[in-house]
Design an enzyme around this catalytic site. Structure first.
Site, PDB file in Angstrom:
ATOM      1  N   HIS A  44       0.873  -0.804  -0.091  1.00  0.00           N
ATOM      2  CA  HIS A  44       0.094   0.095   0.037  1.00  0.00           C
ATOM      3  C   HIS A  44       1.197   1.141   0.693  1.00  0.00           C
ATOM      4  O   HIS A  44       0.532   2.821   0.345  1.00  0.00           O
ATOM      5  CB  HIS A  44      -0.931  -0.530   1.031  1.00  0.00           C
ATOM      6  CG  HIS A  44      -2.082  -0.989   1.073  1.00  0.00           C
ATOM      7  ND1 HIS A  44      -2.293  -2.105   1.496  1.00  0.00           N
ATOM      8  CD2 HIS A  44      -3.398  -0.862   0.651  1.00  0.00           C
ATOM      9  CE1 HIS A  44      -2.704  -3.155   0.865  1.00  0.00           C
ATOM     10  NE2 HIS A  44      -3.335  -2.191   0.663  1.00  0.00           N
ATOM     11  N   MET A 174      -6.073  -3.308   9.462  1.00  0.00           N
ATOM     12  CA  MET A 174      -6.706  -4.775   8.592  1.00  0.00           C
ATOM     13  C   MET A 174      -7.196  -4.552   7.791  1.00  0.00           C
ATOM     14  O   MET A 174      -8.552  -3.912   8.386  1.00  0.00           O
ATOM     15  CB  MET A 174      -7.114  -6.157   9.910  1.00  0.00           C
ATOM     16  CG  MET A 174      -7.933  -5.387  11.055  1.00  0.00           C
ATOM     17  SD  MET A 174      -8.539  -6.960  11.761  1.00  0.00           S
ATOM     18  CE  MET A 174      -9.742  -7.383  11.300  1.00  0.00           C
ATOM     19  N   TRP A 225     -17.385 -16.922   8.153  1.00  0.00           N
ATOM     20  CA  TRP A 225     -19.088 -16.049   8.225  1.00  0.00           C
ATOM     21  C   TRP A 225     -19.227 -14.498   8.906  1.00  0.00           C
ATOM     22  O   TRP A 225     -19.879 -13.863   8.284  1.00  0.00           O
ATOM     23  CB  TRP A 225     -20.235 -17.131   7.737  1.00  0.00           C
ATOM     24  CG  TRP A 225     -19.732 -17.794   9.274  1.00  0.00           C
ATOM     25  CD1 TRP A 225     -20.154 -17.540  11.261  1.00  0.00           C
ATOM     26  CD2 TRP A 225     -18.549 -18.923   9.912  1.00  0.00           C
ATOM     27  NE1 TRP A 225     -19.548 -18.773  11.673  1.00  0.00           N
ATOM     28  CE2 TRP A 225     -18.624 -19.407  11.337  1.00  0.00           C
ATOM     29  CE3 TRP A 225     -18.538 -20.388   8.790  1.00  0.00           C
ATOM     30  CZ2 TRP A 225     -18.206 -20.240  11.722  1.00  0.00           C
ATOM     31  CZ3 TRP A 225     -17.993 -21.019   9.656  1.00  0.00           C
ATOM     32  CH2 TRP A 225     -18.046 -21.433  10.905  1.00  0.00           C
ATOM     33  N   GLY A 304       1.331  -3.173  15.892  1.00  0.00           N
ATOM     34  CA  GLY A 304       2.431  -1.551  15.030  1.00  0.00           C
ATOM     35  C   GLY A 304       3.309  -1.752  15.981  1.00  0.00           C
ATOM     36  O   GLY A 304       4.248  -1.224  15.123  1.00  0.00           O
TER      37      GLY A 304
END
Length: 335
Positions: A44, A174, A225, A304
């Site tokens: 990212h 996350m 689920w 972190g």
């Protein structure tokens, strides 16, 4: 390739100025992409830069657009990102949520019509460094099947929680998929399999092969689920609070854009017990650290902590950057 932080920052800054960003915005973009890469989140960070430029060239990201407030309800505000760069919009809305929290104890900014914010933990860190707790989330294009379904109908809707702490901020960042798609692509670039199943292949079988998962973008929800349900409610909250696009609406576009995000900040100093807060945080972290690992080579981390260690190492040794990604960036710089 091993490249210094300074070199990455310089090249990216010059690239963004070339694409007509103001110097201030170019500096912010370069810093965020570089910092994510420095923390070991290339998926990212640096890896996203070519796609970011592609979306600018296609007009998906509006360079000059500014996020603006469209409604206010005390400590709650709605903003419209006007399809500007996700990093710039998210930074602005996090700052606004921090200001509201310091005024009211808690602040919430819901943002619509924005673009990918890249690494969500960036804004959790931003809040923590301003001594605020934060809860942040975004919806995305559909890239996971709802549990029991074949086709993708829900997003992996990244979720961030940050808590300021003197000995090291706690920052949970996350995706609601077992692996973010940026991370899956990271493994693909390295020519590696995922360490665990990350999605379904064309035969509707769970797979750890990045190419097979990326072919149709059918990620595996965390908790099966339960992750599927969590994805749905995060999409509902982001859509309703911002009066923006849901994953369903985003799916009608060829490229992911016009997404909805929520920025919640809490100012813990209103309780006037900062020493107690630190003590309680240390108690929780010490208790979880002090457990025998299943594998003697493993270590238990709080959210972190690993990123902080990676940052320290990369500052010393330089940052690993995929060669093909760097070549693309250099070609864009010379284009």
């Amino acid at each position: 390739m091993i490249i210094s932080q300074e070199n990455i920052q310089k090249v990216l800054y010059e690239l963004f100025v070339k694409y007509n960003f103001t110097k201030e915005k170019a500096q912010l973009l370069a810093s965020v992409f570089t910092e994510s890469t420095l923390d070991g989140v290339s998926s990212h960070g640096i890896n996203r830069v070519p796609l970011f430029i592609e979306h600018i060239e296609k007009g998906v990201i509006k360079i000059d657009a500014e996020a603006e407030k469209v409604a206010s309800f005390g400590s709650i505000e709605r903003w419209d990102g006007n399809f500007g760069p996700g990093i710039i919009n998210a930074t602005k809305c996090t700052n606004r949520a921090i200001a509201l929290a310091k005024q009211h104890g808690m602040g919430l900014v819901a943002l619509r019509n924005t673009n990918h914010w890249m690494r969500g933990g960036t804004y959790g860190k931003q809040a923590a460094e301003a001594n605020c707790m934060s809860i942040l989330f975004t919806n995305t294009k559909p890239n996971m099947p709802p549990w029991g379904g074949k086709d993708s109908r829900i997003g992996n809707n990244p979720f961030v929680v940050s808590i300021p702490r003197e000995k090291g901020n706690v920052i949970l960042d996350m995706a609601i998929s077992q692996f973010s798609f940026g991370k899956i692509n990271d493994y693909r670039l390295k020519g590696e399999k995922l360490p665990f199943h990350g999605g379904w292949d064309d035969n509707d079988e769970l797979s750890n092969d990045p190419d097979k998962i990326l072919s149709k973008e059918r990620g595996l929800p965390i908790g099966y689920w339960k992750g599927s349900a969590l994805s749905m409610v995060l999409d509902m909250l982001a859509t309703i609070l911002s009066a923006g696009n849901s994953t369903y609406r985003i799916s009608s576009k060829d490229i992911e854009t016009g997404i909805s995000q929520v920025f919640i900040c809490i100012y813990p100093e209103v309780f006037n017990d900062s020493e107690l807060q630190e003590k309680l945080m240390d108690e929780i972290i010490d208790y979880t650290h002090n457990v025998e690992p299943i594998n003697s080579e493993d270590k238990i981390y709080y959210p972190g902590e690993r990123s902080s260690q990676t940052r320290t190492k990369n500052l010393k040794d330089g940052i690993f950057v995929n060669e093909s990604i760097w070549e693309k960036i250099m070609l864009l710089s010379k284009k």
